[in-house]
Write an enzyme that holds these catalytic residues in place. Structure first.
Site, PDB file in Angstrom:
ATOM      1  N   ALA A  77      60.236  -0.770  21.772  1.00 53.82           N
ATOM      2  CA  ALA A  77      59.663  -1.925  22.476  1.00 53.82           C
ATOM      3  C   ALA A  77      59.430  -1.595  23.947  1.00 53.82           C
ATOM      4  CB  ALA A  77      60.599  -3.123  22.350  1.00 53.82           C
ATOM      5  N   ARG A  88      65.704  15.701  37.252  1.00 54.00           N
ATOM      6  CA  ARG A  88      65.988  16.641  36.145  1.00 54.00           C
ATOM      7  C   ARG A  88      65.043  16.342  34.978  1.00 54.00           C
ATOM      8  NH1 ARG A  88      69.964  14.009  32.734  1.00 54.00           N
ATOM      9  NH2 ARG A  88      70.608  12.076  33.749  1.00 54.00           N
ATOM     10  N   TYR A 106      64.114   0.841  22.237  1.00 55.81           N
ATOM     11  CA  TYR A 106      63.382   1.923  22.912  1.00 55.81           C
ATOM     12  C   TYR A 106      61.896   1.852  22.540  1.00 55.81           C
ATOM     13  CZ  TYR A 106      62.472   6.697  24.621  1.00 55.81           C
ATOM     14  OH  TYR A 106      61.981   7.797  25.298  1.00 55.81           O
ATOM     15  N   GLY A 121      63.120   9.199  38.557  1.00 54.72           N
ATOM     16  CA  GLY A 121      63.867  10.098  37.674  1.00 54.72           C
ATOM     17  C   GLY A 121      63.353  11.516  37.804  1.00 54.72           C
ATOM     18  N   ASN A 139      58.640   7.777  35.567  1.00 55.12           N
ATOM     19  CA  ASN A 139      59.243   8.649  34.548  1.00 55.12           C
ATOM     20  C   ASN A 139      60.676   8.263  34.198  1.00 55.12           C
ATOM     21  OD1 ASN A 139      59.794  11.484  33.219  1.00 55.12           O
ATOM     22  ND2 ASN A 139      61.289  11.301  34.896  1.00 55.12           N
TER      23      ASN A 139
HETATM   24  P1  NAP Z   1      66.689  12.905  31.297  1.00 54.90           P
HETATM   25  O1  NAP Z   1      66.740  14.388  31.222  1.00 54.90           O
HETATM   26  O2  NAP Z   1      67.811  12.112  30.737  1.00 54.90           O
HETATM   27  O3  NAP Z   1      66.482  12.510  32.852  1.00 54.90           O
HETATM   28  C1  NAP Z   1      66.405  11.167  33.208  1.00 54.90           C
HETATM   29  C2  NAP Z   1      66.061  11.018  34.673  1.00 54.90           C
HETATM   30  O4  NAP Z   1      65.914   9.605  34.942  1.00 54.90           O
HETATM   31  C3  NAP Z   1      67.136  11.525  35.604  1.00 54.90           C
HETATM   32  O5  NAP Z   1      66.515  12.024  36.775  1.00 54.90           O
HETATM   33  C4  NAP Z   1      67.940  10.255  35.929  1.00 54.90           C
HETATM   34  O6  NAP Z   1      68.608  10.299  37.182  1.00 54.90           O
HETATM   35  C5  NAP Z   1      66.810   9.240  35.982  1.00 54.90           C
HETATM   36  N1  NAP Z   1      67.241   7.846  35.781  1.00 54.90           N
HETATM   37  C6  NAP Z   1      67.822   7.279  34.710  1.00 54.90           C
HETATM   38  N2  NAP Z   1      68.025   5.966  34.924  1.00 54.90           N
HETATM   39  C7  NAP Z   1      67.554   5.698  36.169  1.00 54.90           C
HETATM   40  C8  NAP Z   1      67.487   4.538  36.976  1.00 54.90           C
HETATM   41  N3  NAP Z   1      67.942   3.340  36.551  1.00 54.90           N
HETATM   42  N4  NAP Z   1      66.937   4.631  38.220  1.00 54.90           N
HETATM   43  C9  NAP Z   1      66.476   5.819  38.672  1.00 54.90           C
HETATM   44  N5  NAP Z   1      66.512   6.954  37.968  1.00 54.90           N
HETATM   45  C10 NAP Z   1      67.056   6.893  36.727  1.00 54.90           C
HETATM   46  O7  NAP Z   1      65.368  12.331  30.611  1.00 54.90           O
HETATM   47  P2  NAP Z   1      64.000  13.054  30.172  1.00 54.90           P
HETATM   48  O8  NAP Z   1      64.168  13.529  28.791  1.00 54.90           O
HETATM   49  O9  NAP Z   1      63.539  13.968  31.241  1.00 54.90           O
HETATM   50  O10 NAP Z   1      63.059  11.764  30.085  1.00 54.90           O
HETATM   51  C11 NAP Z   1      62.180  11.377  31.118  1.00 54.90           C
HETATM   52  C12 NAP Z   1      61.260  10.298  30.574  1.00 54.90           C
HETATM   53  O11 NAP Z   1      60.564  10.793  29.442  1.00 54.90           O
HETATM   54  C13 NAP Z   1      61.981   9.031  30.102  1.00 54.90           C
HETATM   55  O12 NAP Z   1      61.201   7.890  30.431  1.00 54.90           O
HETATM   56  C14 NAP Z   1      62.037   9.205  28.608  1.00 54.90           C
HETATM   57  O13 NAP Z   1      62.139   7.959  27.930  1.00 54.90           O
HETATM   58  C15 NAP Z   1      60.718   9.902  28.357  1.00 54.90           C
HETATM   59  N6  NAP Z   1      60.658  10.645  27.102  1.00 54.90           N
HETATM   60  C16 NAP Z   1      61.526  11.669  26.845  1.00 54.90           C
HETATM   61  C17 NAP Z   1      61.426  12.355  25.647  1.00 54.90           C
HETATM   62  C18 NAP Z   1      62.315  13.509  25.296  1.00 54.90           C
HETATM   63  O14 NAP Z   1      62.266  13.949  24.142  1.00 54.90           O
HETATM   64  N7  NAP Z   1      63.125  14.025  26.205  1.00 54.90           N
HETATM   65  C19 NAP Z   1      60.464  11.977  24.706  1.00 54.90           C
HETATM   66  C20 NAP Z   1      59.616  10.922  25.004  1.00 54.90           C
HETATM   67  C21 NAP Z   1      59.711  10.268  26.214  1.00 54.90           C
HETATM   68  P3  NAP Z   1      70.149  10.869  37.284  1.00 54.90           P
HETATM   69  O15 NAP Z   1      70.074  12.344  37.049  1.00 54.90           O
HETATM   70  O16 NAP Z   1      70.610  10.549  38.656  1.00 54.90           O
HETATM   71  O17 NAP Z   1      70.936  10.177  36.197  1.00 54.90           O
END
Ligand code: NAP
Length: 244
Positions: free
Chosen positions: A160, A18, A158, A15, A93
């Site tokens: 879990a 972005r 989530y 991931g 990630n």
């Molecule tokens: P995001 O902006 O939605 O980006 C998600 C990324 O994961 C994208 O690159 C997406 O690819 C990729 N992705 C999703 N499903 C996938 C799959 N099955 N196989 C491969 N790639 C996949 O998310 P984010 O906010 O940066 O979050 C990144 C991580 O941080 C996640 O694990 C999230 O749970 C964690 N997190 C986020 C927050 C927050 O507040 N944002 C807080 C705590 C934890 P595509 O672009 O091709 O869809």
């Protein structure tokens, strides 16, 4: 971490196209690592990030794969190895956040969340470990969430999935420390990315008064990569909302 500190290393960021993953990919490239940034759907954003890294004199490739699928993970890891060399840094990630109340949460939502957020960490870790063990050096950082311990804003599925990620972190850390491989987690809360779109009202929960930045999460990841004595830990960051 000083510029060039990761020269000669190869990193895979799931991931990585972005949001938080993109910020981590850029930081790794700045430190000199060759970076494979994985994505699932948005090829255009992945390609744009590869270009931006190349323009800044970094080295990156984009690799499409659904990291919840065993075969796709195997192909992804083979491609990275043949194009950039053996992987010695893995950032798990990739993740999804399907917001659901208890009464609306379906079995499909639960299974999909566990597959993408948790099983992927197992699949990717198992796939890269032989390379790290051969080199007697490895760094794995798993992106958890404040929801591993706290209520969070998404739902129990989530919570879990992220609690499971921290279990894997400690389980692997304990078994790999003698082989020069560290495994840690970063647990952010409320970072300004696509995942948080439409959730602006949550800012009122954060004592610092703003969402975190993806670059701030990347900073914590880079700190963990630099430290061979630190393993099995979760670094939390939440603008003062929660303390481990
Ligand atoms: P995001 O902006 O939605 O980006 C998600 C990324 O994961 C994208 O690159 C997406 O690819 C990729 N992705 C999703 N499903 C996938 C799959 N099955 N196989 C491969 N790639 C996949 O998310 P984010 O906010 O940066 O979050 C990144 C991580 O941080 C996640 O694990 C999230 O749970 C964690 N997190 C986020 C927050 C927050 O507040 N944002 C807080 C705590 C934890 P595509 O672009 O091709 O869809």
């Amino acid at each position: 971490m000083t510029a060039g500190a990761l020269q000669g290393r190869t990193a895979l960021v799931t991931g990585g196209s972005r949001g938080i993953g993109a910020a981590i990919s850029k930081a790794l490239a700045r430190a000199g690592a060759a970076v494979a940034l994985n994505y699932r759907q948005r090829a255009g954003e992945a390609a744009a990030l590869v270009d931006a890294i190349a323009k800044a004199d970094g080295r990156a490739i984009a690799v499409e794969a659904d990291v919840s699928q065993t075969d796709a993970v195997a192909k992804m890891v083979e491609r990275v190895k043949s194009e950039l060399g053996p992987i010695d840094i893995l950032i798990n990630n990739a993740g999804i956040a399907i917001t659901r109340g208890i009464d609306d949460l379906s079995e499909a939502n639960f299974d999909q969340t566990i597959a993408i957020n948790l099983k992927s960490v197992f699949l990717c870790t198992q796939a890269v470990l032989p390379m790290m063990r051969a080199g007697k050096w490895g760094r794995i950082v798993n992106i958890s969430s404040g929801a591993a311990r706290g209520a969070g804003a998404i739902g129990p599925h989530y919570n879990a999935s992220k609690a499971g990620v921290e279990g894997l972190t400690r389980g692997y850390a304990a078994r790999l420390v003698k082989e020069g491989i560290t495994v840690n987690a970063v647990a952010p809360s409320l970072i300004e990315t696509d995942m948080m779109q439409g959730q602006q009202d949550l800012v009122s929960r954060i004592p610092l008064g703003r969402f975190g930045k993806a670059e701030e999460v990347a900073q914590a990841v880079m700190m963990l990569l630099d430290n061979p004595y630190m393993t099995g830990q979760t670094v939390a960051m939440s603008g003062g909302m929660a303390f481990n």
